[in-house]
Design an enzyme around this catalytic site. Sequence first.
Site, PDB file in Angstrom:
ATOM      1  N   TYR A 142       0.818  -1.218   0.000  1.00 31.37           N
ATOM      2  CA  TYR A 142       0.000   0.000   0.000  1.00 31.37           C
ATOM      3  C   TYR A 142       0.850   1.265   0.000  1.00 31.37           C
ATOM      4  CZ  TYR A 142      -4.622  -2.044   0.797  1.00 31.37           C
ATOM      5  OH  TYR A 142      -5.811  -2.711   0.670  1.00 31.37           O
ATOM      6  N   LYS A 190       2.859 -15.551   2.713  1.00 31.54           N
ATOM      7  CA  LYS A 190       3.105 -16.282   1.467  1.00 31.54           C
ATOM      8  C   LYS A 190       4.608 -16.551   1.410  1.00 31.54           C
ATOM      9  CE  LYS A 190       1.582 -17.906  -2.507  1.00 31.54           C
ATOM     10  NZ  LYS A 190       0.632 -19.031  -2.590  1.00 31.54           N
ATOM     11  N   ASP A 222      -3.232 -18.412   0.716  1.00 30.02           N
ATOM     12  CA  ASP A 222      -4.254 -19.061  -0.121  1.00 30.02           C
ATOM     13  C   ASP A 222      -4.971 -20.160   0.665  1.00 30.02           C
ATOM     14  OD1 ASP A 222      -1.776 -20.329  -0.110  1.00 30.02           O
ATOM     15  OD2 ASP A 222      -1.847 -20.970  -2.195  1.00 30.02           O
ATOM     16  N   ASP A 246      -6.361  -7.087   4.146  1.00 29.00           N
ATOM     17  CA  ASP A 246      -7.480  -6.408   3.478  1.00 29.00           C
ATOM     18  C   ASP A 246      -8.447  -7.450   2.928  1.00 29.00           C
ATOM     19  OD1 ASP A 246      -8.993  -4.337   2.218  1.00 29.00           O
ATOM     20  OD2 ASP A 246      -7.975  -4.820   0.335  1.00 29.00           O
ATOM     21  N   ASP A 250     -12.255  -8.885   4.736  1.00 31.28           N
ATOM     22  CA  ASP A 250     -13.555  -8.822   4.055  1.00 31.28           C
ATOM     23  C   ASP A 250     -14.181 -10.215   3.966  1.00 31.28           C
ATOM     24  OD1 ASP A 250     -13.423  -6.104   3.638  1.00 31.28           O
ATOM     25  OD2 ASP A 250     -13.954  -6.226   1.509  1.00 31.28           O
TER      26      ASP A 250
HETATM   27  C1  IPM Z   1     -10.397  -1.194   3.833  1.00 35.84           C
HETATM   28  C2  IPM Z   1     -10.637  -0.668   2.441  1.00 35.84           C
HETATM   29  C3  IPM Z   1      -9.462   0.226   2.042  1.00 35.84           C
HETATM   30  C4  IPM Z   1      -8.213  -0.626   2.019  1.00 35.84           C
HETATM   31  C5  IPM Z   1      -9.638   0.948   0.701  1.00 35.84           C
HETATM   32  C6  IPM Z   1     -10.915   1.747   0.682  1.00 35.84           C
HETATM   33  C7  IPM Z   1      -8.457   1.799   0.376  1.00 35.84           C
HETATM   34  O1  IPM Z   1     -10.818  -1.698   1.537  1.00 35.84           O
HETATM   35  O2  IPM Z   1     -10.328  -0.380   4.767  1.00 35.84           O
HETATM   36  O3  IPM Z   1     -10.274  -2.401   3.991  1.00 35.84           O
HETATM   37  O4  IPM Z   1      -7.927  -1.301   1.017  1.00 35.84           O
HETATM   38  O5  IPM Z   1      -7.505  -0.638   3.007  1.00 35.84           O
HETATM   39 MG    MG Z   2     -10.808  -3.602   2.425  1.00 35.97          MG
END
Ligand code: IPM
Ligand code: MG
Length: 354
Positions: A142, A190, A222, A246, A250
């Site tokens: 990032y 990884k 993975d 990230d 999710d």
């Molecule tokens: C998160 C989001 C952010 C990230 C984006 C919006 C930049 O997906 O907070 O997880 O990738 O960190």
């Molecule tokens: Mg995210």
Amino acid sequence: MAYKIAKLPGDGIGPEIVEQAEKVMNAIGEKYNHEFRFEFGITGATAIDQVGNPYPEETHQLCMDADAVLFGAIGDPKFDNNPKAKVRPEQGLLEMRKRLQLFANIRPVRTFESLLDKSPLRADLVKGADFIVIRELTGGVYYGEPRGRSEDGNKAYDTTIYTRDEVVRITELAFDYARKRKKKLTAIDKANVLATSRLWRQTIQEMEKDYQDVEVEYMLVDNAAMQIIQWPTKFDVMVTENMFGDILSDESSVITGSLGMLPSASIGIHTSVFEPIHGSFPQGAGKDIANPLATVLSAAMLLESLNLVEEARKVEAAVDASMNAGVVTQDITRGKAYGTKAVGDWLANYILKS
Ligand code: IPM
Ligand code: MG
């Protein structure tokens, strides 16, 4: 006691859900004799529209001077697929993380009995899942330089960089969480391919001797992505680098069927930030339909970070009670749907009355 809370509602449903968390915190203040002074700051698309910067200096100063930051959500579809947009709302988020040095993102993932049938997985698989994803938030791909495009536009590159110190500080935090829970840490990387992952693994292996009461397991990312789906109940604390975190966070949040319920904390060197894990849901903005519970539970994490533990438990109890009473928004109701504001009012009232 008085606390200064930077309030950054952001875009979309951000303002409505943060308003409910504010109501709840004010009720806590009244009941337990604290004063929460909310100070508003602009961020995200809203801030781009107003001052051309998604994380303006003024907002940064507000955060630096606050005891905690309560954050809504940022993002606006008008910036999607728009290569002409010079600056995107998300850049504000990345800037905030970097400048507040929020090196750890903590996402507790737990199931709610009454929401099990909303999970995309079979209820018997997810029932009882209760784990925490700890994501490194200020390093890796990032932020790594160099990044960019070749002059002819046909080649692009990003760089993943980690230092041993970055790995140590987040892993210490992860071990501390594991110690307070089921004493199991899964380190995800990884290492079969990436040099940075080998540094992560080696560093954590060296740290194990200081945490002999915690069982450490190493897992390739993975494989982890697969196991989260197959055996979500086997995890306790996971720690991983920025981009893997990230993606896995999710994935983890959605398996519980409770996306609108899950809070998060980002902590580091300066003020900590508390926010729901869901996004700005622009289609729902201003309609009084957004579920405020993830933001309210983020406020509970905020209270706990200020050592207001009893107060935090009270907020969580209010959320449980609202779910038991069926006073919830359309996304999780089984009968009548309540509006965002009505849920906030109910919670505040419950806190004052119980
Ligand atoms: C998160 C989001 C952010 C990230 C984006 C919006 C930049 O997906 O907070 O997880 O990738 O960190
Ligand atoms: Mg995210």
